[in-house]
Design an enzyme around this catalytic site. Structure first.
Site, PDB file in Angstrom:
ATOM      1  N   GLY A   1      -5.052  28.684  64.938  1.00 58.30           N
ATOM      2  CA  GLY A   1      -5.821  27.539  64.459  1.00 58.30           C
ATOM      3  C   GLY A   1      -7.305  27.786  64.320  1.00 58.30           C
TER       4      GLY A   1
ATOM      5  CG  ASP B   1       6.178  31.201  59.596  1.00 54.84           C
ATOM      6  OD1 ASP B   1       6.265  32.312  59.032  1.00 54.84           O
ATOM      7  OD2 ASP B   1       5.470  31.013  60.594  1.00 54.84           O
TER       8      ASP B   1
END
Length: 233
Positions: free
Chosen positions: A98, A209
């Site tokens: 992040g 993903d």
């Protein structure tokens, strides 16, 4: 001497890769990501007994090795390479899922220690996907480089280049790409032209993903890093 970043074509899967990278690296996400963040916060990957020189990898989920064991992430693979050559260096993985250049700039000082000899900065992808003003991304990266230069004047710095798909328009995309080589040249630091070269957009080299490198993909990323880091050692 820094290297000019080469031109790459962007396959469809690569556009998907970087468009969704923000989701994979953001604060919100599945429990699997929480584990990656927790692992990254442990910071130290491996340490060879008796070593006193340190290499700090500072970045986001790509550095942290999201979805994999810490020992499978490219910083740990670099440690294995170093150990195989009997070089006196210890790798520290300070990757955090992040991370943006803004949050990285605020976190960097926490992980800088007096005995770090080489700092690899791998940040910027999340900025590009969020459409952060280019001047802000460039300034944050510059401040991080300058912070290392100020606190550790003898340390060598490597900047990892990154690219984004053309979602934000060709002008933004092109200027984003050139932030890294231009900053490396102006600050006289080393450059990894494109961290994910030969990995991004290739399904079999990325996890389910479609975002983060698999074990095999991490090995290629490690090779991309070693091309620049190896000669420095």
């Amino acid at each position: 001497m820094t290297k000019k970043i080469p031109s790459f074509s962007f396959p469809l899967m690569f556009c998907y890769f970087l468009t969704t990278l923000l989701l994979g690296c953001g604060e919100k996400g599945p429990k699997k990501e929480d584990a990656a963040i927790s692992t990254a916060e442990e910071v130290e990957v491996t340490q060879s007994s008796g070593t006193d020189k340190k290499i700090l990898f500072f970045g986001d989920s790509l550095t942290a090795g999201y979805g994999l064991e810490v020992s499978q992430a490219f910083p740990a693979l670099i440690q294995q390479k170093i150990d195989s050559l009997d070089l006196d260096y210890t790798v520290i993985n300070a990757g955090l899922s992040g991370e943006t250049t803004a949050s990285g700039k605020n976190r960097l000082e926490w992980v800088l220690t007096d005995d770090v000899d080489i700092v690899i900065i791998e940040l910027g992808a999340n900025d590009g996907l969020r459409g952060v003003p280019l001047t802000e991304t460039e300034q944050n990266l510059k401040e991080m480089v300058n912070k290392v230069q100020s606190k550790l004047p003898e340390a060598r710095i490597v900047l990892a280049g990154m690219m984004i798909p053309p979602n934000m328009g060709p002008e933004y995309t092109s200027k984003f790409e050139h932030i890294f080589p231009e900053l490396a040249e102006s600050e006289n630091i080393e450059l990894i032209p494109f961290l994910l070269e030969d990995v991004a957009g290739i399904p079999e080299l990325n996890q389910g993903d479609g975002i983060h490198p698999t074990v095999k993909g991490q090995k290629i990323v490690a090779q991309n890093v070693w091309k620049v880091l190896g000669p420095m050692l």
